[in-house]
Design a protein around this motif. Structure first.
Motif, PDB file in Angstrom:
ATOM      1  N   ASN A   1       8.072   6.642   0.261  1.00 24.40           N
ATOM      2  CA  ASN A   1       7.335   6.217  -0.910  1.00 24.40           C
ATOM      3  C   ASN A   1       8.250   5.427  -1.849  1.00 24.40           C
ATOM      4  O   ASN A   1       9.448   5.284  -1.593  1.00 24.40           O
ATOM      5  CB  ASN A   1       6.789   7.440  -1.653  1.00 24.40           C
TER       6      ASN A   1
ATOM      7  N   GLU B   1      -6.724   0.958  -7.413  1.00 27.22           N
ATOM      8  CA  GLU B   1      -6.518   2.404  -7.348  1.00 27.22           C
ATOM      9  C   GLU B   1      -7.406   2.975  -6.250  1.00 27.22           C
ATOM     10  O   GLU B   1      -8.632   2.856  -6.314  1.00 27.22           O
ATOM     11  CB  GLU B   1      -6.851   3.050  -8.692  1.00 27.22           C
TER      12      GLU B   1
ATOM     13  N   LYS C   1       2.092   4.088   3.795  1.00 22.94           N
ATOM     14  CA  LYS C   1       3.160   3.348   3.133  1.00 22.94           C
ATOM     15  C   LYS C   1       3.333   2.057   3.925  1.00 22.94           C
ATOM     16  O   LYS C   1       3.891   2.057   5.023  1.00 22.94           O
ATOM     17  CB  LYS C   1       4.482   4.119   3.130  1.00 22.94           C
TER      18      LYS C   1
ATOM     19  N   GLU D   1       0.866  -1.173   0.000  1.00 19.67           N
ATOM     20  CA  GLU D   1       0.000   0.000   0.000  1.00 19.67           C
ATOM     21  C   GLU D   1       0.907   1.228   0.000  1.00 19.67           C
ATOM     22  O   GLU D   1       1.778   1.352   0.862  1.00 19.67           O
ATOM     23  CB  GLU D   1      -0.864  -0.034   1.261  1.00 19.67           C
ATOM     24  N   THR D   2       0.721   2.126  -0.969  1.00 19.26           N
ATOM     25  CA  THR D   2       1.625   3.267  -1.061  1.00 19.26           C
ATOM     26  C   THR D   2       0.906   4.481  -1.639  1.00 19.26           C
ATOM     27  O   THR D   2      -0.055   4.345  -2.405  1.00 19.26           O
ATOM     28  CB  THR D   2       2.863   2.933  -1.908  1.00 19.26           C
TER      29      THR D   2
ATOM     30  N   LEU E   1       3.957   5.792  -6.270  1.00 22.30           N
ATOM     31  CA  LEU E   1       4.685   4.696  -6.914  1.00 22.30           C
ATOM     32  C   LEU E   1       5.067   5.205  -8.294  1.00 22.30           C
ATOM     33  O   LEU E   1       4.256   5.211  -9.223  1.00 22.30           O
ATOM     34  CB  LEU E   1       3.824   3.436  -6.992  1.00 22.30           C
TER      35      LEU E   1
ATOM     36  N   THR F   1      -0.356   8.962  -7.475  1.00 20.85           N
ATOM     37  CA  THR F   1       0.218   8.335  -8.677  1.00 20.85           C
ATOM     38  C   THR F   1      -0.336   8.962  -9.959  1.00 20.85           C
ATOM     39  O   THR F   1      -0.355   8.318 -11.011  1.00 20.85           O
ATOM     40  CB  THR F   1      -0.061   6.812  -8.679  1.00 20.85           C
TER      41      THR F   1
ATOM     42  N   HIS G   1      -2.637   1.623  -4.585  1.00 19.68           N
ATOM     43  CA  HIS G   1      -1.909   2.875  -4.812  1.00 19.68           C
ATOM     44  C   HIS G   1      -2.900   4.022  -4.822  1.00 19.68           C
ATOM     45  O   HIS G   1      -4.025   3.894  -5.330  1.00 19.68           O
ATOM     46  CB  HIS G   1      -1.115   2.831  -6.124  1.00 19.68           C
TER      47      HIS G   1
END
Length: 465
Positions: A209, A172, A194, A116-117, A120, A152, A147
């Motif tokens: 990240n 997403e 993160k 999970e971020t 990216l 992103t 993400h």
């Protein structure tokens, strides 16, 4: 790292102007009599005798029984997730060390990978992670990736399509495009977490990240591969950040948070994998996993931080990338300083978000007059989000000290109780302090009109930054 395109930023402001909410009044009760502290271990809740033994060991290594007891009681009273014993928490300084540890864990995965971020990037670092995830997926390890849509925005769709085509389940978070929304469309609600979990046994979290800006550590101008990052930093300035690797029973609590997000965002049904393996004791750290969401009545991270500062007796040492405090946090910091606590803040001397930078500086004079010591980190872009209080209470995670983190973002932190981990964190704090310039009240009151105007402008927008 807060990167919004001009169009997205404008839309964000419009939407938030009509959807404001405020922080609740949180008043830490210093005299509250909490029930006996509840600990969990690898086999579930510990016996009262075993819990007492662990707590006594913690106290013996701390700065006094009463100090640790107060922090333990407040943690137990405010946050619902359990205090979990038998963990190992290891600090990771900067991108190169963090990426090495994360990629090694990915390469050793046997059952599943959850990632999970917020950001990216499609750069050298992002491609390294994509290749590693695809390689494990090809070996039968199921990968789930969340993400954030805004984080992103600059990452090409083809980057995620390659992952999807390989079998990786890509989700997403809260798409910017309302046509793709799977639930109520709320552009201002972002996933700033993160988090990486491998096989339900090891978790990584913090401020880092997946981006080439972290390729060079703060102590070096070279990347971990010996090459300069192809993605330009701010004037070539390296990024300074901190992550943590955690093994032990508390990983199951981080796993719950990931799965809750996946389900809430209406991701594909999860395959029947071993998400919660039999917990194994990994070390001696007592850790609590704390997740926050805009859907909560209030941020649990915010509440526990206020309580920890409010109960501080000797030290409050905070390092944070984005500082735009609300009145309660200001009052807590000022109150601690006025009662003789050594309150030190390490904040950026250079930043990628000048609005937050100047919004926070607007409060310097007020804090300095109360006795708070402020330092600005030099030579790096400071992105760390850590805190240590009384040498026994520590936190690390994705949460900034601003309105966005406390009200609008999904965030994740670990709270570690005990002197051993706090000493590790203090070592990093001292190193950052050595690379910082102290801001004095006399010097600050002589700042020019230009800076004051920037502060006034930024303060008007701090709620939405």
């Amino acid at each position: 790292m807060r990167r919004f395109s001009g169009a997205a930023a404008g839309l964000l402001v419009v939407l938030t102007l009509v959807g404001c909410k405020s922080l609740p009044r949180v008043v830490p009760d210093q005299e509250r009599r909490a029930p006996p502290v509840r600990l969990e271990g690898s086999q579930g809740p510990l016996s009262a005798e075993r819990s007492r033994a662990i707590l006594e060991r913690l106290r013996a290594g701390g700065q006094g029984t009463d100090v640790l007891s107060r922090h333990l009681a407040l943690e137990e009273a405010i946050v619902g997730s359990p205090l979990t014993a038998g963990n190992q928490a290891v600090l990771l300084e900067d991108g190169p060390a963090t990426y090495r540890a994360m990629l090694a864990a990915i390469e050793g995965a046997k059952d599943h990978i959850h990632m999970e971020t917020y950001i990216l990037d499609d750069d050298e670092v992002g491609q390294r992670f994509a290749d590693a995830l695809i390689a494990r997926q090809a070996q039968g390890v199921q990968v789930h990736l969340i993400h954030d849509s805004v984080g992103t925005l600059s990452t090409p769709k083809e980057f995620f399509q390659r992952l999807t085509d390989s079998g990786v389940k890509v989700l997403e978070f809260n798409p910017v495009n309302p046509a793709l929304a799977r639930k109520n469309w709320e552009l201002n609600e972002r996933n700033h977490r993160k988090l990486l979990i491998v096989d339900g046994r090891v978790a990584f979290l913090g401020g880092i990240n997946i981006s080439g800006v972290y390729s060079s550590g703060s102590l070096s101008g070279r990347s971990s591969s010996g090459k300069s990052s192809k993605k330009s930093d701010i004037d070539g300035t390296p990024w300074r950040d901190t992550h943590v690797q955690i093994k032990g029973p508390v990983v199951a609590e981080f796993q719950k948070l990931f799965i809750e997000t996946w389900v809430a965002q209406k991701g594909e049904p999860l395959a029947a994998l071993n998400y919660y393996p039999t917990p194994e004791r990994a070390g001696r750290d007592v850790v609590r996993a704390i997740g926050s969401s805009p859907k909560d009545d209030y941020s649990l991270i915010y509440a526990t931080l206020l309580s920890a500062i409010g109960s501080a007796e000797t030290t409050v040492h905070l390092t944070n990338a984005y500082f735009a405090p609300d009145p309660q946090l200001l009052a807590a910091l000022e109150g601690a300083a006025r009662r003789g606590v050594d309150v030190k803040l390490i904040l950026p001397g250079k930043t990628d978000s000048w609005l937050v930078f100047h919004a926070g500086r607007n409060y310097y004079a007020q804090l300095l007059r109360a006795g708070v010591k402020i330092y600005e980190r030099q030579g790096v872009i400071l992105h760390t989000k850590t805190g240590s209080i009384d040498g026994v209470w520590s936190t690390i995670g994705s949460t900034n000290l601003d309105w966005r983190s406390f009200l609008h973002n999904h965030e994740i932190n670990a709270v570690v109780l005990g002197a051993e981990f706090a000493a590790q964190l203090q070592t990093l704090f001292d190193a950052d302090l050595a690379g910082s310039k102290q801001v004095t009240l006399q010097e600050w009151e002589r700042r020019g009109l230009g800076l004051r105007m920037k502060e006034a402008f930024a303060r008007a927008w701090e709620y939405w930054l």
